[in-house]
Design an enzyme around this catalytic site. Sequence first.
Site, short mmCIF file in Angstrom:
data_model
loop_
_atom_site.label_atom_id
_atom_site.label_comp_id
_atom_site.label_asym_id
_atom_site.label_seq_id
_atom_site.Cartn_x
_atom_site.Cartn_y
_atom_site.Cartn_z
N TRP A 1 -7.77 -31.21 -35.70
CA TRP A 1 -7.09 -31.46 -36.97
C TRP A 1 -8.01 -30.82 -38.00
CZ3 TRP A 1 -7.92 -33.90 -41.70
CH2 TRP A 1 -6.77 -34.17 -42.46
N HIS B 1 12.28 -47.68 -66.11
CA HIS B 1 11.13 -47.30 -66.93
C HIS B 1 10.70 -45.86 -66.63
CE1 HIS B 1 10.81 -51.29 -68.56
NE2 HIS B 1 10.88 -51.79 -67.33
N GLU C 1 6.73 -49.43 -47.54
CA GLU C 1 6.54 -49.09 -46.14
C GLU C 1 7.74 -48.28 -45.60
OE1 GLU C 1 4.38 -48.76 -44.07
OE2 GLU C 1 5.42 -48.70 -42.16
N CYS D 1 -9.17 -35.18 -34.63
CA CYS D 1 -9.70 -34.39 -33.52
C CYS D 1 -10.00 -35.31 -32.34
CB CYS D 1 -10.96 -33.62 -33.86
SG CYS D 1 -10.80 -32.50 -35.23
N ARG E 1 -4.42 -37.39 -32.10
CA ARG E 1 -5.51 -37.37 -33.09
C ARG E 1 -5.52 -36.09 -33.92
NH1 ARG E 1 -10.23 -40.43 -32.46
NH2 ARG E 1 -9.77 -42.21 -31.17
N LYS F 1 -3.04 -39.56 -35.73
CA LYS F 1 -2.90 -41.01 -35.56
C LYS F 1 -4.14 -41.77 -36.03
CE LYS F 1 -0.77 -44.65 -33.83
NZ LYS F 1 0.34 -45.17 -34.63
N LYS G 1 7.49 -44.48 -44.07
CA LYS G 1 7.97 -44.14 -42.74
C LYS G 1 8.94 -42.96 -42.81
CE LYS G 1 6.09 -45.74 -40.89
NZ LYS G 1 4.87 -46.34 -40.52
N GLU H 1 7.07 -39.62 -43.82
CA GLU H 1 6.10 -39.02 -42.90
C GLU H 1 6.75 -38.38 -41.67
OE1 GLU H 1 3.06 -41.44 -40.91
OE2 GLU H 1 4.34 -43.18 -41.09
N ASN I 1 -16.13 -33.72 -33.21
CA ASN I 1 -15.15 -34.44 -34.03
C ASN I 1 -15.92 -35.06 -35.19
OD1 ASN I 1 -13.23 -36.16 -35.14
ND2 ASN I 1 -13.49 -37.70 -33.54
N GLY I 2 -15.50 -34.79 -36.41
CA GLY I 2 -16.19 -35.36 -37.56
C GLY I 2 -16.35 -34.30 -38.64
C1 AGP Z 1 1.43 -44.94 -40.41
O1 AGP Z 1 2.72 -44.61 -40.10
C2 AGP Z 1 0.57 -43.87 -40.81
N1 AGP Z 1 0.62 -42.76 -39.97
C3 AGP Z 1 -0.75 -44.17 -41.45
O2 AGP Z 1 -0.44 -44.49 -42.76
C4 AGP Z 1 -1.66 -45.28 -40.88
O3 AGP Z 1 -1.06 -46.52 -41.04
C5 AGP Z 1 -3.02 -45.24 -41.60
O4 AGP Z 1 -3.62 -44.01 -41.37
C6 AGP Z 1 -3.93 -46.37 -41.22
O5 AGP Z 1 -4.30 -46.29 -39.87
P1 AGP Z 1 -4.94 -47.54 -39.14
O6 AGP Z 1 -3.99 -48.65 -39.22
O7 AGP Z 1 -5.18 -47.06 -37.75
O8 AGP Z 1 -6.23 -47.85 -39.86
#
Ligand code: AGP
Length: 599
Positions: free
Chosen positions: A73, A500, A477, A2, A27, A594, A481, A484, A99-100
Amino acid sequence: MCGIVGYIGNGNGVEFLIDGLNSLEYRGYDSCGIAGISDEDVRVIKTVGRIKNLEELTPEDLVFNVGIGHTRWATHGGVNVVNSHPHQSASSRFTLVHNGVIENFQELKDRFFKGHNFVSETDTEVIVQLIELFAQDGLTTKEAFLKAISKLQGSYALCLLDKEDADTLYVAKNKSPLLIGLGSECNYVGSDALAMIKYTNKFLEINDGEIVIVKANSVDIEDKEGNLVSRNPFTPNIKYGEIDKGVYDHYMIKEINEQAFAMRNIISKYFDGKNVSMDEEIINNIKDADRLYIIGCGTSYNAGLVGKNYFEKWVRIPTEVHLASEFAYNMPILSKKPMFIFLSQSGETADLRAVLTKVREINSDYKFLVLTNVDASTLSRECDYTLLLHAGVEIAVASTKAYTSQIAVLSILAYEVANRLGYKLKLDIEKELSVVTNAIESILDDAKNIKVLADKLFTERNAFYIGRGVDYYSACEAALKLKEVSYIQTEGFAGGELKHGTIALIEEDTPVVALITNTKLDLNTRGNISEVASRGANTLVITLEKLAREGDYAIPNVNEELAPIVSIVVTQLFAYYAATGRGLDVDKPRNLAKAVTVE
Ligand code: AGP
């Protein structure tokens, strides 16, 4: 999660509220709204979906000298107009954005409002109803605001509008980010500096527990005891132009392309001639520690796994890497002299802040270093030390340049500590990082061919990345990517683990991409690729030129320890093309945000 904004001044705040929300949309983006005082009445405009929907609903001639806004959000209650912010008290006198997460909202409802029906399902509504309840008891707005806040458990950033006092915004925060922007004949409120940078470059921090009385020409910060706090404004290291997409279609591809620039920036910031230039206290704390705890979430956690290698191989210090959300509540036995390294692009992640609180409860002398991309972010203020990533603002939800920058900064840090301990490493890190930079550039130049490969590979509902050693971490990683942004169910696997269990998922045409950047593990991983290929998988190997065979995708030769910074770029491009090829909103994938500011 948010984003909130506020404006008070002699001009019209509507443009700022909408602009600010557009900048904060990363956000959270399931619904949004603004409210303000217009012709002595409060006008609230809310909608489901993106800020552009809100813009369409906002009359061009609307004027707010005081107003608030929110992009959501969802945490409590479904995504609909009723649950979206701003929320109002029963008489509509008070209007609030939040927000929270209020943990005790149900308890407060039961205690103060038994039998009353609330309009929304949100935790926020109880705050604004409490403010009205206390104001009806004869308290001033400030007193009612303070009393309501004193009842809350959880996290909040709040901005309150009172219809009977159009000259004031009431602001408070606890564990959620919030800043005041200082204008001329006006002042701003925003979840971060990006929301306000087009309008001002002077900001005031707010600490947890403080309240702020914001007027057009004054900002009064009060501590918990009601004393006035004097605080100097700061100017962050960002410029308005940086948050523009420029010639790119999406922020994600812009940020992928900025990685060579980010590497050069890191080199220029962290090297002074041939010497590493970093805070001596950071180096000494790591040197003196008996164990490092690297902690992060998502992509930052994956960068930590790669970083562990540097500290264990070069510095010879035991290093554990943990997910913040697990570490806070399932803490391992800590060593006698631990040092904590947090990785967080945003510097706002609530899971990391929970770790900080829990560890400090155990021993307030333990030291915390955060590697973050955001100067003056919450974690940067709360940890003992900060190393900036210098990657430039990252806006796309999928983190790309922050990841490679995290690895680069970790490598420089580990290299320097190893030097100070007298270990003779056989590499010149500055030179090797320059080679890495050139390698990234040559991959970016080959984007067209990488797109062709992506189109051929990612045709199915699922996919796998495999690797061994540090390539396994890159595989995790790469998988994060791809999933997501493209919603293809993707897993990163240790090559040897396939047989396994996971190999049962391999069918005709299942995409399996292997990462091989370690000569010693080349044959092992190739063995795994041949196992899945025999079962019909559609395979590709991404490897260094010197190890490449026919049909592989070869990346330029770089130091093997630093190769994860390079190989990942190919997979970032795969993710981008797989998502855009499906027509998806690559910068704002569904259900994500984000900055994850709730636990
Ligand atoms: C990354 O592509 C993600 N959207 C997410 O995993 C992100 O890396 C994670 O939320 C951590 O965020 P930060 O690095 O701002 O702490």
